[in-house]
Design a protein around this motif. Structure first.
Motif, short mmCIF file in Angstrom:
data_model
loop_
_atom_site.label_atom_id
_atom_site.label_comp_id
_atom_site.label_asym_id
_atom_site.label_seq_id
_atom_site.Cartn_x
_atom_site.Cartn_y
_atom_site.Cartn_z
N ARG A 1 65.97 -16.04 -71.68
CA ARG A 1 66.63 -16.41 -72.93
C ARG A 1 66.69 -15.22 -73.90
O ARG A 1 67.70 -15.01 -74.57
CB ARG A 1 65.88 -17.58 -73.60
CG ARG A 1 66.02 -18.91 -72.87
CD ARG A 1 67.45 -19.42 -72.87
NE ARG A 1 67.99 -19.57 -74.20
CZ ARG A 1 67.88 -20.68 -74.94
NH1 ARG A 1 67.22 -21.72 -74.46
NH2 ARG A 1 68.43 -20.74 -76.13
N VAL A 2 65.64 -14.44 -73.98
CA VAL A 2 65.65 -13.28 -74.87
C VAL A 2 66.65 -12.23 -74.39
O VAL A 2 67.27 -11.53 -75.19
CB VAL A 2 64.23 -12.68 -74.99
CG1 VAL A 2 64.25 -11.34 -75.72
CG2 VAL A 2 63.32 -13.66 -75.73
N SER A 3 66.86 -12.17 -73.10
CA SER A 3 67.84 -11.20 -72.58
C SER A 3 69.27 -11.67 -72.79
O SER A 3 70.21 -10.86 -72.74
CB SER A 3 67.60 -10.96 -71.09
OG SER A 3 67.96 -12.10 -70.32
N GLU A 4 69.47 -12.99 -73.05
CA GLU A 4 70.83 -13.52 -73.12
C GLU A 4 71.25 -14.00 -74.52
O GLU A 4 72.33 -13.63 -74.99
CB GLU A 4 70.98 -14.69 -72.12
CG GLU A 4 70.89 -14.24 -70.67
CD GLU A 4 71.11 -15.38 -69.70
OE1 GLU A 4 71.39 -16.51 -70.16
OE2 GLU A 4 71.01 -15.14 -68.48
N ASP A 5 70.44 -14.82 -75.17
CA ASP A 5 70.94 -15.43 -76.41
C ASP A 5 69.88 -15.61 -77.48
O ASP A 5 70.09 -16.34 -78.45
CB ASP A 5 71.60 -16.78 -76.10
CG ASP A 5 70.61 -17.81 -75.56
OD1 ASP A 5 69.45 -17.45 -75.29
OD2 ASP A 5 71.01 -18.98 -75.41
N ALA A 6 68.73 -14.96 -77.34
CA ALA A 6 67.67 -15.06 -78.35
C ALA A 6 67.10 -13.66 -78.59
O ALA A 6 67.30 -12.75 -77.78
CB ALA A 6 66.58 -16.01 -77.89
N VAL A 7 66.40 -13.51 -79.72
CA VAL A 7 65.81 -12.21 -80.03
C VAL A 7 64.30 -12.20 -79.80
O VAL A 7 63.70 -11.13 -79.64
CB VAL A 7 66.12 -11.78 -81.48
CG1 VAL A 7 67.62 -11.63 -81.68
CG2 VAL A 7 65.52 -12.75 -82.49
N ILE A 8 63.69 -13.38 -79.78
CA ILE A 8 62.24 -13.45 -79.64
C ILE A 8 61.84 -14.78 -79.05
O ILE A 8 62.53 -15.80 -79.24
CB ILE A 8 61.55 -13.24 -81.01
CG1 ILE A 8 60.04 -13.08 -80.86
CG2 ILE A 8 61.89 -14.36 -81.99
CD1 ILE A 8 59.34 -12.60 -82.14
N ALA A 9 60.75 -14.79 -78.28
CA ALA A 9 60.23 -16.02 -77.68
C ALA A 9 58.75 -16.14 -77.99
O ALA A 9 58.04 -15.13 -78.11
CB ALA A 9 60.45 -16.01 -76.17
N PHE A 10 58.30 -17.38 -78.11
CA PHE A 10 56.89 -17.65 -78.36
C PHE A 10 56.39 -18.60 -77.27
O PHE A 10 56.92 -19.70 -77.10
CB PHE A 10 56.69 -18.32 -79.72
CG PHE A 10 57.13 -17.46 -80.89
CD1 PHE A 10 56.27 -16.52 -81.44
CD2 PHE A 10 58.40 -17.61 -81.42
CE1 PHE A 10 56.68 -15.73 -82.51
CE2 PHE A 10 58.82 -16.83 -82.49
CZ PHE A 10 57.95 -15.89 -83.05
N SER A 11 55.37 -18.17 -76.52
CA SER A 11 54.72 -19.06 -75.55
C SER A 11 53.52 -19.70 -76.22
O SER A 11 52.73 -19.02 -76.89
CB SER A 11 54.30 -18.29 -74.29
OG SER A 11 53.40 -17.25 -74.59
N MET A 12 53.38 -21.01 -76.07
CA MET A 12 52.42 -21.78 -76.84
C MET A 12 51.23 -22.25 -76.00
O MET A 12 51.35 -22.44 -74.78
CB MET A 12 53.10 -23.01 -77.46
CG MET A 12 54.35 -22.72 -78.26
SD MET A 12 54.06 -21.59 -79.66
CE MET A 12 52.86 -22.53 -80.61
N VAL B 1 54.01 -13.60 -77.50
CA VAL B 1 55.23 -13.17 -78.18
C VAL B 1 55.98 -12.23 -77.25
O VAL B 1 55.40 -11.29 -76.71
CB VAL B 1 54.92 -12.46 -79.51
CG1 VAL B 1 56.20 -12.05 -80.22
CG2 VAL B 1 54.06 -13.34 -80.41
N TYR B 2 57.28 -12.49 -77.08
CA TYR B 2 58.09 -11.65 -76.18
C TYR B 2 59.31 -11.13 -76.93
O TYR B 2 60.10 -11.91 -77.46
CB TYR B 2 58.54 -12.45 -74.96
CG TYR B 2 59.34 -11.64 -73.96
CD1 TYR B 2 58.72 -10.68 -73.16
CD2 TYR B 2 60.71 -11.84 -73.81
CE1 TYR B 2 59.44 -9.94 -72.24
CE2 TYR B 2 61.44 -11.11 -72.90
CZ TYR B 2 60.80 -10.15 -72.11
OH TYR B 2 61.52 -9.42 -71.21
N VAL B 3 59.42 -9.78 -76.99
CA VAL B 3 60.52 -9.12 -77.69
C VAL B 3 60.97 -7.90 -76.88
O VAL B 3 60.14 -7.08 -76.50
CB VAL B 3 60.09 -8.64 -79.10
CG1 VAL B 3 61.26 -7.98 -79.82
CG2 VAL B 3 59.55 -9.79 -79.93
N LYS B 4 62.26 -7.81 -76.60
CA LYS B 4 62.83 -6.62 -75.96
C LYS B 4 62.05 -6.15 -74.74
O LYS B 4 61.69 -4.98 -74.62
CB LYS B 4 62.95 -5.48 -76.98
CG LYS B 4 64.02 -5.71 -78.04
CD LYS B 4 64.16 -4.49 -78.94
CE LYS B 4 65.27 -4.69 -79.96
NZ LYS B 4 65.38 -3.55 -80.91
#
Length: 412
Positions: free
Chosen positions: A362-373, A298-301
């Motif tokens: 993507r989180v730095s530009e147009d998303a709030v959170i990312a999930f690596s699977m 999980v990647y946030v901020k």
């Protein structure tokens, strides 16, 4: 019983194959495709995506587009760009990426095996996506992009292929601009052809790994040709579709990661409270690429976290037990309100080939959170298909990609 037969391919002249061979038509958007063709006018992408040779406002789904593709293909088949095989043959197609090799057999699979589910599927197809390739195949009277099929490895097949690779020189051997090496051998010995046909005929299941829409389109064109030719006897080329068949032991599936664009009216703090109720969350000192089932990065901020689902949420069901299903059912739908990831514009999917840096971008530009699977395995793919079930969208990402334009299968 699977019918996997040889065919007389049209294939590029040796000195042109590197320029002609192109990534599949659907890995590019329109702007990217046009840039590729402008940089390399010989690229087969111009035939797969004929709008690339027209102005930007040209209708890419017009009759004129498919007629352009037909014209360019026929020119290439006649001007020395392509040569036609003298007799039906199989072809060995080896791809090497980052030191890992996978070797498949290029052949034609039966549309009847597709209809009767000897060739098994694990994804739904969408009619609107099929229509483009149906019209392209039908107008060009040819299949130009192979379907990626997989089978449970049979040693007899592997022995034949390895012997030819060791004893004969490849007809093609080049490294593409992305660093992937492509090698091709011809199998034209009658005994080898007969032995391979026999081994595949003993199989009850072959699986579509990648290319569900291309496969469905090729089959529908074949069925259309049958109606147009009621006297057909089943041996005509339109009864078969261009494929490359790989043993399961050589295949690797990359993860298909997710990014979400907003918090659904909730907060980051609420999210982590919610997540803690589903399992174990820990801060990570480095980017997280999950190494076992039931775990997610999980990647946030600017911060990575490692998350493990509680064992009580894990599931042995072929579909419900997939990591992408666990995330969808327990996180994306209940917290983010993403009920149908196929249609929601609040979620995007990022192929594992792009790496974790792409998720951070993507989180730095147009998303709030990312999930690596954690990636779906080839065994899980087989289990889903064998059960007659379907995977969630964007469950698998195969690399390396098969090149289009190396083998052309004419339908008449």
């Amino acid at each position: 019983m699977a019918v996997i037969r040889p065919f007389a391919a049209y294939r590029p002249a040796v000195e042109l194959v590197q320029d002609v061979a192109a990534l599949p038509y659907d890995v590019y958007n329109r702007k990217e495709a046009k840039a590729v063709v402008e940089a390399n006018p010989k690229s087969f992408l111009r035939i797969d995506r004929p709008e690339t040779v027209h102005p930007d406002d040209f209708d890419m789904y017009s009759d004129a587009a498919y007629e352009t593709a037909k014209k360019m293909l026929n020119e290439a088949l006649q001007d020395g760009t392509y040569v036609e095989e003298d007799a039906p043959a199989y072809y060995i197609y080896e791809l090497i990426m980052d030191g890992r090799s996978q070797t498949g057999l290029v052949a034609c699979a039966s549309i009847d095996d597709y209809v009767n589910e000897v060739i098994k599927k694990h994804e739904n197809t969408r009619e609107e996506k099929e229509q483009d390739r149906i019209r392209h195949i039908d107008t060009c009277d040819a299949q130009t992009g192979p379907i990626f099929l997989a089978y449970r490895e049979q040693e007899e097949i592997s022995v034949i292929i390895r012997c030819i690779q060791q004893e004969e020189e490849p007809v093609y051997d080049f490294t593409a601009e992305d660093g992937v090496t492509h090698r091709v051998w011809i199998i034209d010995d009658a005994d080898d052809i007969k032995a391979l046909q026999k081994e595949f005929a003993a199989m009850d299941q072959i699986y579509i790994a990648d290319g569900h829409h291309r496969a469905a389109s090729a089959v529908k064109v074949g069925l259309k040709r049958r109606k147009e030719n009621p006297e057909y006897d089943g041996t005509e080329e339109f009864n078969f579709f261009l494929s490359v068949l790989f043993p399961d032991s050589e295949l690797a599936i990359l993860p298909y990661n997710r990014v979400v664009k907003d918090w659904n009216g909730r907060s980051e703090e609420e999210f982590f409270q919610f997540l803690a109720g589903l399992g174990k969350v820990e801060k990570a000192e480095a980017p997280v690429q999950p190494e076992e089932k039931g775990t997610v990065g999980v990647y946030v901020k600017g911060q990575w976290y490692s998350f493990s689902f509680d064992e009580k949420l894990l599931n042995d069901d072929p579909v419900e037990g997939l990591d992408v299903s666990l995330l969808q059912k327990n996180v994306l739908e209940p917290f983010f309100g993403i009920e149908d990831p196929r249609t929601s514009d609040r979620i995007d999917f990022v192929g594992g080939i792009r790496g974790l840096k792409e998720l951070e971008r993507r989180v730095s530009e147009d998303a709030v959170i990312a999930f690596s699977m954690y990636p779906t395995s080839i065994g899980e793919l087989f289990s889903v298909a064998d059960a007659g079930l379907l995977m969630p969208p964007k469950s698998t990402w195969f690399e390396p990609k098969l090149r289009s334009g190396i083998f052309i299968h004419k339908l008449s």
